[in-house]
Design a protein around this motif. Sequence first.
Motif, PDB file in Angstrom:
ATOM      1  N   SER A  28       0.838  -1.198   0.000  1.00  0.00           N
ATOM      2  CA  SER A  28       0.000   0.000   0.000  1.00  0.00           C
ATOM      3  C   SER A  28       0.873   1.246   0.000  1.00  0.00           C
ATOM      4  N   VAL A  29       0.308   2.338  -0.483  1.00  0.00           N
ATOM      5  CA  VAL A  29       1.008   3.614  -0.493  1.00  0.00           C
ATOM      6  C   VAL A  29       1.191   4.089   0.952  1.00  0.00           C
ATOM      7  N   VAL A  30       2.444   4.428   1.296  1.00  0.00           N
ATOM      8  CA  VAL A  30       2.721   4.944   2.637  1.00  0.00           C
ATOM      9  C   VAL A  30       3.078   6.432   2.620  1.00  0.00           C
ATOM     10  N   ARG A  31       3.588   6.919   1.500  1.00  0.00           N
ATOM     11  CA  ARG A  31       3.792   8.356   1.337  1.00  0.00           C
ATOM     12  C   ARG A  31       4.081   8.668  -0.125  1.00  0.00           C
ATOM     13  N   GLU A  32       3.918   9.949  -0.464  1.00  0.00           N
ATOM     14  CA  GLU A  32       4.111  10.412  -1.834  1.00  0.00           C
ATOM     15  C   GLU A  32       4.871  11.728  -1.831  1.00  0.00           C
ATOM     16  N   LYS A  33       5.568  11.973  -2.941  1.00  0.00           N
ATOM     17  CA  LYS A  33       6.263  13.255  -3.118  1.00  0.00           C
ATOM     18  C   LYS A  33       6.080  13.691  -4.561  1.00  0.00           C
ATOM     19  N   ASP A  34       5.526  14.877  -4.747  1.00  0.00           N
ATOM     20  CA  ASP A  34       5.364  15.472  -6.068  1.00  0.00           C
ATOM     21  C   ASP A  34       6.404  16.563  -6.246  1.00  0.00           C
ATOM     22  N   SER A  35       7.023  16.623  -7.423  1.00  0.00           N
ATOM     23  CA  SER A  35       7.950  17.714  -7.691  1.00  0.00           C
ATOM     24  C   SER A  35       7.154  19.000  -7.853  1.00  0.00           C
ATOM     25  N   SER A  36       7.760  20.116  -7.533  1.00  0.00           N
ATOM     26  CA  SER A  36       7.063  21.398  -7.626  1.00  0.00           C
ATOM     27  C   SER A  36       6.689  21.753  -9.060  1.00  0.00           C
ATOM     28  N   ASP A  37       7.453  21.255 -10.034  1.00  0.00           N
ATOM     29  CA  ASP A  37       7.159  21.565 -11.435  1.00  0.00           C
ATOM     30  C   ASP A  37       6.379  20.463 -12.143  1.00  0.00           C
ATOM     31  N   GLY A  38       6.012  19.405 -11.435  1.00  0.00           N
ATOM     32  CA  GLY A  38       5.232  18.316 -12.026  1.00  0.00           C
ATOM     33  C   GLY A  38       6.034  17.364 -12.897  1.00  0.00           C
ATOM     34  N   SER A  39       7.357  17.477 -12.881  1.00  0.00           N
ATOM     35  CA  SER A  39       8.175  16.649 -13.768  1.00  0.00           C
ATOM     36  C   SER A  39       8.357  15.222 -13.270  1.00  0.00           C
ATOM     37  N   PHE A  40       8.107  14.978 -11.978  1.00  0.00           N
ATOM     38  CA  PHE A  40       8.200  13.621 -11.453  1.00  0.00           C
ATOM     39  C   PHE A  40       7.314  13.475 -10.231  1.00  0.00           C
ATOM     40  N   LYS A  41       7.039  12.222  -9.921  1.00  0.00           N
ATOM     41  CA  LYS A  41       6.298  11.885  -8.703  1.00  0.00           C
ATOM     42  C   LYS A  41       6.922  10.616  -8.143  1.00  0.00           C
ATOM     43  N   ILE A  42       7.069  10.591  -6.832  1.00  0.00           N
ATOM     44  CA  ILE A  42       7.609   9.421  -6.149  1.00  0.00           C
ATOM     45  C   ILE A  42       6.548   8.908  -5.181  1.00  0.00           C
ATOM     46  N   VAL A  43       6.310   7.613  -5.228  1.00  0.00           N
ATOM     47  CA  VAL A  43       5.359   6.973  -4.320  1.00  0.00           C
ATOM     48  C   VAL A  43       6.084   5.840  -3.616  1.00  0.00           C
ATOM     49  N   TYR A  44       5.952   5.799  -2.308  1.00  0.00           N
ATOM     50  CA  TYR A  44       6.559   4.736  -1.508  1.00  0.00           C
ATOM     51  C   TYR A  44       5.479   3.742  -1.113  1.00  0.00           C
ATOM     52  N   LEU A  45       5.750   2.456  -1.355  1.00  0.00           N
ATOM     53  CA  LEU A  45       4.837   1.383  -0.999  1.00  0.00           C
ATOM     54  C   LEU A  45       5.425   0.589   0.155  1.00  0.00           C
ATOM     55  N   GLY A  46       4.569   0.175   1.074  1.00  0.00           N
ATOM     56  CA  GLY A  46       5.029  -0.616   2.199  1.00  0.00           C
ATOM     57  C   GLY A  46       4.121  -1.804   2.452  1.00  0.00           C
ATOM     58  N   ASP A  47       4.639  -2.754   3.251  1.00  0.00           N
ATOM     59  CA  ASP A  47       3.869  -3.958   3.551  1.00  0.00           C
ATOM     60  C   ASP A  47       3.099  -3.855   4.868  1.00  0.00           C
TER      61      ASP A  47
END
Length: 121
Positions: A28-47
Amino acid sequence: MIEFNHFNFNVLDLEKSIAFYKEAIGLSVVREKDSSDGSFKIVYLGDGRTGFNLELTWMRDRKEPYNLGDEEFHLAFKTDDYDAFHKKHEEMGCICYENPSMGIYFINDPDGYWIEIVPVR
């Protein structure tokens, strides 16, 4: 002291990858980070049990599949319900390699990354 924190996979379709890992592994998603310019997104999944996370990185401008080389690297999960997961992964059609003599198998995620499934021994 040092301990594992996360491992990264770059993905082309973030929502498809999140759905795959939820269905196939139960992450499941445990946290997310969006770049300020929308060029990338990072999603962390955990058990939900360990502190280890799978980091999925989506790059807005990336359109071509990632070159995974000879697929010599992989992420491994152990389970105490090996047969049930094997059946689920068979039904999902994502098993890409089996080694019955070692008692393991591998599945492919939507981007072609290999995930090893190992029974608790």
